[in-house]
Design a protein around this motif. Structure first.
Motif, short mmCIF file in Angstrom:
data_model
loop_
_atom_site.label_atom_id
_atom_site.label_comp_id
_atom_site.label_asym_id
_atom_site.label_seq_id
_atom_site.Cartn_x
_atom_site.Cartn_y
_atom_site.Cartn_z
N UNK A 117 0.84 -1.19 0.00
CA UNK A 117 0.00 0.00 0.00
C UNK A 117 0.88 1.25 0.00
N UNK A 118 0.71 2.08 -0.99
CA UNK A 118 1.48 3.32 -1.07
C UNK A 118 2.76 3.21 -1.86
N UNK A 119 3.04 2.05 -2.48
CA UNK A 119 4.27 1.97 -3.26
C UNK A 119 4.79 0.56 -3.40
N UNK A 120 6.11 0.45 -3.50
CA UNK A 120 6.76 -0.84 -3.67
C UNK A 120 7.85 -0.99 -2.62
N UNK A 121 7.98 -2.21 -2.11
CA UNK A 121 8.98 -2.51 -1.09
C UNK A 121 10.11 -3.31 -1.72
N UNK A 122 11.30 -2.71 -1.87
CA UNK A 122 12.42 -3.49 -2.41
C UNK A 122 13.06 -4.36 -1.34
N UNK A 123 13.32 -5.61 -1.70
CA UNK A 123 14.02 -6.52 -0.81
C UNK A 123 15.33 -6.93 -1.44
N UNK A 124 16.30 -7.20 -0.59
CA UNK A 124 17.58 -7.69 -1.07
C UNK A 124 18.02 -8.83 -0.17
N UNK A 125 19.28 -9.20 -0.23
CA UNK A 125 19.77 -10.35 0.51
C UNK A 125 19.98 -9.98 1.98
N UNK A 126 19.02 -10.34 2.80
CA UNK A 126 19.12 -10.10 4.23
C UNK A 126 18.51 -8.81 4.72
N UNK A 127 18.52 -7.77 3.91
CA UNK A 127 18.06 -6.45 4.33
C UNK A 127 16.76 -6.06 3.63
N UNK A 128 16.02 -5.15 4.29
CA UNK A 128 15.01 -4.38 3.59
C UNK A 128 15.70 -3.13 3.06
N UNK A 129 15.26 -2.64 1.93
CA UNK A 129 15.88 -1.45 1.33
C UNK A 129 14.85 -0.35 1.17
N UNK A 130 15.35 0.87 1.21
CA UNK A 130 14.51 2.04 0.92
C UNK A 130 15.23 2.90 -0.10
N UNK A 131 14.57 3.13 -1.23
CA UNK A 131 15.17 3.96 -2.28
C UNK A 131 15.16 5.41 -1.83
N UNK A 132 16.34 6.04 -1.88
CA UNK A 132 16.51 7.44 -1.51
C UNK A 132 16.89 8.24 -2.76
N UNK A 133 17.01 9.53 -2.60
CA UNK A 133 17.27 10.38 -3.76
C UNK A 133 18.58 10.01 -4.47
N UNK A 134 19.61 9.67 -3.69
CA UNK A 134 20.92 9.39 -4.29
C UNK A 134 21.39 7.95 -4.08
N UNK A 135 20.49 7.06 -3.69
CA UNK A 135 20.90 5.68 -3.44
C UNK A 135 19.85 4.94 -2.64
N UNK A 136 20.29 4.05 -1.77
CA UNK A 136 19.37 3.28 -0.94
C UNK A 136 19.83 3.31 0.51
N UNK A 137 18.88 3.17 1.42
CA UNK A 137 19.18 2.91 2.82
C UNK A 137 18.83 1.45 3.09
N UNK A 138 19.54 0.82 4.03
CA UNK A 138 19.27 -0.57 4.37
C UNK A 138 18.88 -0.64 5.83
N UNK A 139 17.94 -1.54 6.13
CA UNK A 139 17.43 -1.58 7.50
C UNK A 139 16.84 -2.95 7.79
N UNK A 140 16.59 -3.21 9.07
CA UNK A 140 15.86 -4.40 9.49
C UNK A 140 15.29 -4.17 10.88
N UNK A 141 14.06 -4.64 11.07
CA UNK A 141 13.42 -4.64 12.37
C UNK A 141 13.59 -6.01 13.02
N UNK A 142 13.48 -6.05 14.34
CA UNK A 142 13.50 -7.31 15.06
C UNK A 142 12.50 -7.29 16.20
N UNK A 143 11.81 -8.42 16.40
CA UNK A 143 10.89 -8.51 17.54
C UNK A 143 10.79 -9.95 18.00
N UNK A 144 11.15 -10.19 19.26
CA UNK A 144 10.94 -11.48 19.91
C UNK A 144 9.91 -11.29 21.01
N UNK A 145 8.81 -12.02 20.94
CA UNK A 145 7.77 -11.88 21.95
C UNK A 145 7.17 -10.49 21.90
N UNK A 146 6.73 -10.03 23.08
CA UNK A 146 6.04 -8.74 23.14
C UNK A 146 6.95 -7.57 23.46
#
Length: 423
Positions: free
Chosen positions: A348-377
């Motif tokens: 919803x609202x666009x496209x989510x690029x995925x790569x090897x291990x990371x989530x990516x976000x397309x920026x004006x001059x490249x990409x940012x890489x990130x990951x969330x983590x959650x165990x339990x509550x």
């Protein structure tokens, strides 16, 4: 300051004392006295109070290097033990990029190929016979296109492992797939998960405080999970799963004479069948077979990393461009591949690029890489790196409102909005 392991530390990890690793530039700090500004500290503490966060570990990257790390709040609200830079957090799904890095190392070494099918190496006993199951590749696992579930529900009994769609044609975030690839890597290397990653990443990178499992001798350094109870009070959760499950498996390890840090997934599966039954009210009625499911593993490529925020930030720096690389690190080609969109999912609202291990976000001059983590509550974390600005941040928490806290803190300290964080 450059972190260099002494000979005694090397021997501790089973490495030849004469072979001293060349550590990457990312483990270099600016200065021991470098700290967040007073304004940043005040903002973080105010947000902790607003979102009722008991404790947090933060680390900040500038110019591709660790700039500062700091603990806030408490590990346990009942004892008041403070969070420090040595406090360990459950990194949860932040385990995945780290494991993906080691898999990409193996690809660099030609031990395995991106398009190798997993059934060529390991076939899970509960894998449902299906032509889609035969098609799943290493690439599919790393970019989440296997069609496998995150973790099977098993509400009505054991469910078989089967893709929901043809691999490579869609995206489903999957811990099950990462666990399967863990078994493949263990077979290829002949090493259990923790021993493998210790040898190939933790030791050469100087990240010797990282572990892919809970260990009793480190338990006093690890945070406790917290919840908001029915009286709207923030309290220590009466179930600390790792402190219930871990000691039971340690008992098995002692009987076997084989420490858990050497275990493979197959060892873990056999051990849960031998451990003493649970007595905790929230665990004792679960059928014994559930403890052998990947989602219950405490040594797992998808979820079991324990570390400080500072060490994860040092790992985050390995993905940064523009620095000299040691021989053990990924080749520049593989590093760039890990920061290149490999599959894009419509959301919803666009496209989510995925790569090897990371989530990516397309920026004006490249990409940012990130990951969330959650165990339990309550074990909620995030890691974000921006190669364009050469900045990055790691935030780890032990409270149920970690998401909201993380969004506010990352946006403020990075001084930018990242959709992968704020959405």
């Amino acid at each position: 300051m450059t972190i260099v392991m002494g000979r005694r530390q090397l021997c501790k990890f089973g490495m030849a004392a004469a072979v001293l690793p060349v550590l990457p530039a990312c483990v270099t700090r600016y200065s021991e006295s470098r700290t967040p500004t007073e304004g940043q500290v005040n903002f973080i503490e105010a947000k902790m109070a607003e979102h009722r966060i008991p404790g947090a570990g933060l680390a900040f990257v500038e110019e591709g290097k660790l700039a500062w790390e700091r603990g806030f709040g408490v590990k346990n609200s009942e004892t008041g033990d403070p969070v420090s830079t040595q406090t360990l957090f459950q990194a949860a799904s932040l385990s995945k990029p780290l494991f993906a890095y080691v898999v990409m190392q193996a690809i660099d070494r030609e031990e395995i190929g991106l398009d190798d099918r997993l059934t060529k190496f390991v076939r899970p006993t509960d894998l449902k016979p299906h032509h889609w199951s035969e098609q799943i590749t290493v690439r599919d696992v790393l970019q989440h296109t296997t069609g496998l579930p995150n973790w099977r529900d098993d509400k009505d009994g054991p469910e078989p492992l089967v893709p929901a769609f043809e691999p490579g044609t869609g995206s489903t975030y999957s811990g099950e797939a990462y666990h399967w690839l863990q078994r493949v890597m263990e077979k290829i290397t002949g090493l259990g998960l923790d021993a493998m990653i210790r040898e190939r990443l933790f030791v050469p990178a100087g990240l010797e405080d990282m572990r892919m499992l809970w260990e009793p001798e480190r338990d006093s350094r690890e945070v406790y999970g917290h919840i908001v109870n029915d009286q709207d009070a923030l309290v220590v959760d009466n179930l600390q799963f790792i402190r219930e499950q871990g000691p039971r498996l340690v008992e098995v390890a002692k009987r076997w004479g084989r420490p858990m840090r050497m275990w493979t997934a197959e060892d873990h599966e056999k051990a849960v069948a031998e451990m003493r039954p649970h007595e905790h009210a929230r665990l004792k009625d679960r059928p014994a077979w559930r403890w052998g499911r990947p989602g219950a593993f405490i040594i797992d490529s998808a979820s079991s990393l324990r570390c400080t925020a500072g060490d994860y930030a040092r790992f985050l720096c390995l993905m940064m461009p523009g620095r000299d690389r040691a021989d053990w690190e990924l080749t520049e080609q593989k590093r760039q591949a890990m920061l290149t969109p490999q599959f894009e999912q419509d959301i919803e609202g666009g496209r989510l690029p995925r790569t090897f291990g990371w989530g990516l976000e397309k920026r004006q001059n490249g990409v940012a890489y990130y990951h969330w983590g959650k165990n339990g509550r309550s074990h909620i974390s995030v890691a974000l790196g921006d190669p364009v600005t050469q900045k990055g941040i790691v935030v780890m928490t032990n409270g149920p409102n970690g998401n909201a806290f993380i969004k506010d803190v990352v946006t403020s300290l990075m001084d930018k909005n990242y959709i992968g964080i704020t959405s």
